[in-house]
Design a protein around this motif. Structure first.
Motif, PDB file in Angstrom:
ATOM      1  N   PRO A  98       0.837  -1.203   0.000  1.00  0.00           N
ATOM      2  CA  PRO A  98       0.000   0.000   0.000  1.00  0.00           C
ATOM      3  C   PRO A  98       0.873   1.255   0.000  1.00  0.00           C
ATOM      4  CG  PRO A  98       0.209  -0.811   2.241  1.00  0.00           C
ATOM      5  CD  PRO A  98       0.972  -1.768   1.351  1.00  0.00           C
ATOM      6  N   SER A  99       0.245   2.398  -0.177  1.00  0.00           N
ATOM      7  CA  SER A  99       0.968   3.663  -0.137  1.00  0.00           C
ATOM      8  C   SER A  99       1.408   3.950   1.301  1.00  0.00           C
ATOM      9  CB  SER A  99       0.069   4.800  -0.632  1.00  0.00           C
ATOM     10  OG  SER A  99       0.638   6.055  -0.310  1.00  0.00           O
ATOM     11  N   GLY A 100       2.706   3.971   1.522  1.00  0.00           N
ATOM     12  CA  GLY A 100       3.240   4.247   2.861  1.00  0.00           C
ATOM     13  C   GLY A 100       2.952   5.664   3.318  1.00  0.00           C
ATOM     14  N   HIS A 101       3.070   6.623   2.402  1.00  0.00           N
ATOM     15  CA  HIS A 101       2.757   8.013   2.750  1.00  0.00           C
ATOM     16  C   HIS A 101       1.322   8.116   3.273  1.00  0.00           C
ATOM     17  CE1 HIS A 101       6.342   9.063   0.449  1.00  0.00           C
ATOM     18  NE2 HIS A 101       6.164  10.352   0.715  1.00  0.00           N
ATOM     19  N   THR A 102       0.408   7.485   2.540  1.00  0.00           N
ATOM     20  CA  THR A 102      -1.008   7.521   2.912  1.00  0.00           C
ATOM     21  C   THR A 102      -1.252   6.763   4.212  1.00  0.00           C
ATOM     22  OG1 THR A 102      -1.577   7.631   0.563  1.00  0.00           O
ATOM     23  CG2 THR A 102      -3.331   6.992   2.091  1.00  0.00           C
ATOM     24  N   LEU A 103      -0.640   5.611   4.336  1.00  0.00           N
ATOM     25  CA  LEU A 103      -0.789   4.773   5.521  1.00  0.00           C
ATOM     26  C   LEU A 103      -0.418   5.528   6.794  1.00  0.00           C
ATOM     27  CD1 LEU A 103      -1.140   1.946   6.844  1.00  0.00           C
ATOM     28  CD2 LEU A 103       1.202   1.455   6.140  1.00  0.00           C
ATOM     29  N   HIS A 104       0.747   6.135   6.800  1.00  0.00           N
ATOM     30  CA  HIS A 104       1.216   6.847   7.997  1.00  0.00           C
ATOM     31  C   HIS A 104       0.440   8.136   8.235  1.00  0.00           C
ATOM     32  CE1 HIS A 104       4.278   3.917   8.749  1.00  0.00           C
ATOM     33  NE2 HIS A 104       4.635   3.986   7.474  1.00  0.00           N
ATOM     34  N   ALA A 105       0.073   8.812   7.166  1.00  0.00           N
ATOM     35  CA  ALA A 105      -0.718  10.039   7.325  1.00  0.00           C
ATOM     36  C   ALA A 105      -2.075   9.728   7.944  1.00  0.00           C
ATOM     37  CB  ALA A 105      -0.898  10.731   5.967  1.00  0.00           C
ATOM     38  N   PHE A 106      -2.723   8.677   7.477  1.00  0.00           N
ATOM     39  CA  PHE A 106      -4.054   8.358   7.993  1.00  0.00           C
ATOM     40  C   PHE A 106      -4.029   7.758   9.384  1.00  0.00           C
ATOM     41  CE2 PHE A 106      -5.754   9.552   3.991  1.00  0.00           C
ATOM     42  CZ  PHE A 106      -7.046   9.953   4.298  1.00  0.00           C
ATOM     43  N   THR A 107      -2.997   6.987   9.718  1.00  0.00           N
ATOM     44  CA  THR A 107      -2.973   6.444  11.080  1.00  0.00           C
ATOM     45  C   THR A 107      -2.733   7.566  12.084  1.00  0.00           C
ATOM     46  OG1 THR A 107      -2.389   4.460  12.315  1.00  0.00           O
ATOM     47  CG2 THR A 107      -0.545   5.720  11.423  1.00  0.00           C
ATOM     48  N   ALA A 108      -1.840   8.504  11.762  1.00  0.00           N
ATOM     49  CA  ALA A 108      -1.568   9.625  12.673  1.00  0.00           C
ATOM     50  C   ALA A 108      -2.771  10.571  12.740  1.00  0.00           C
ATOM     51  CB  ALA A 108      -0.323  10.381  12.219  1.00  0.00           C
ATOM     52  N   ALA A 109      -3.326  10.931  11.585  1.00  0.00           N
ATOM     53  CA  ALA A 109      -4.457  11.863  11.553  1.00  0.00           C
ATOM     54  C   ALA A 109      -5.686  11.272  12.250  1.00  0.00           C
ATOM     55  CB  ALA A 109      -4.781  12.236  10.112  1.00  0.00           C
ATOM     56  N   THR A 110      -5.910   9.989  12.065  1.00  0.00           N
ATOM     57  CA  THR A 110      -7.048   9.344  12.733  1.00  0.00           C
ATOM     58  C   THR A 110      -6.855   9.353  14.239  1.00  0.00           C
ATOM     59  OG1 THR A 110      -7.499   7.954  10.808  1.00  0.00           O
ATOM     60  CG2 THR A 110      -8.378   7.199  12.934  1.00  0.00           C
TER      61      THR A 110
END
Length: 173
Positions: A98-110
């Motif tokens: 998966p997209s790592g940028h997206t993965l980390h952004a969404f886990t932190a933002a969530t």
């Protein structure tokens, strides 16, 4: 179908939008923005728990997404399949899914959203922009981004719920 969407995004390119998307995607490089934010949150008692849970969520996402799924799936990036599109950023070295940028952004933002709704909304907007930038810059397929979003949200929510249960159990003792 995914390439059709990515090709449609290529029609949006202008020098100003390119600069903005490059800046946004750079915020997601290595998850550094989110790691620094987590460290800042560790500095005050009011936000410390959120900071720790972001770090835990990001570690889990790194293990699941970057180390496991990317290597198990081994998906080539769109820019590796169609080399006719000139990249505005350096070619990423890892697999696409998966997209790592997206993965980390969404886990932190969530995680931030679960603790602080207003700040969380701002962070989720940034996470969406980072996710979009990865497709705009032709380095991820839409399904890479979608998988990163879902996995990031699921991990953050699970870590949050487990921490609440642990906290309640400790209060009973």
């Amino acid at each position: 179908m995914e390439f059709e969407f990515l090709y449609a995004l290529q029609q949006l390119h202008t020098p100003l939008v390119d600069k903005f998307m490059i800046f946004v995607t750079t915020l997601g490089n290595g998850g550094v923005f989110w790691l620094v934010l987590a460290i800042i949150l560790l500095c005050t008692k009011k936000t410390r728990r959120c900071g720790w849970l972001i770090l835990v969520s990001m570690a889990i996402c790194y293990l699941l997404g970057n180390l496991a799924l990317k290597n198990i799936v081994g998906r080539a990036r769109p820019c590796q399949i169609d080399t006719s599109i000139l990249l505005k950023i350096p070619m990423p070295g890892e697999y696409s899914f998966p997209s790592g940028h997206t993965l980390h952004a969404f886990t932190a933002a969530t995680m931030i959203f679960l603790h602080h709704k207003k700040a969380g909304v701002a962070c989720l907007i940034l996470a969406v922009l980072i996710a979009f930038s990865r497709m705009y810059l032709f380095v991820h397929f839409p399904t890479d981004v979608l998988a990163g979003m879902l996995l990031g949200i699921i991990v953050a929510y699970a870590v949050y719920r487990i921490s609440l249960r642990k906290r309640k159990a400790e209060q009973k003792l």
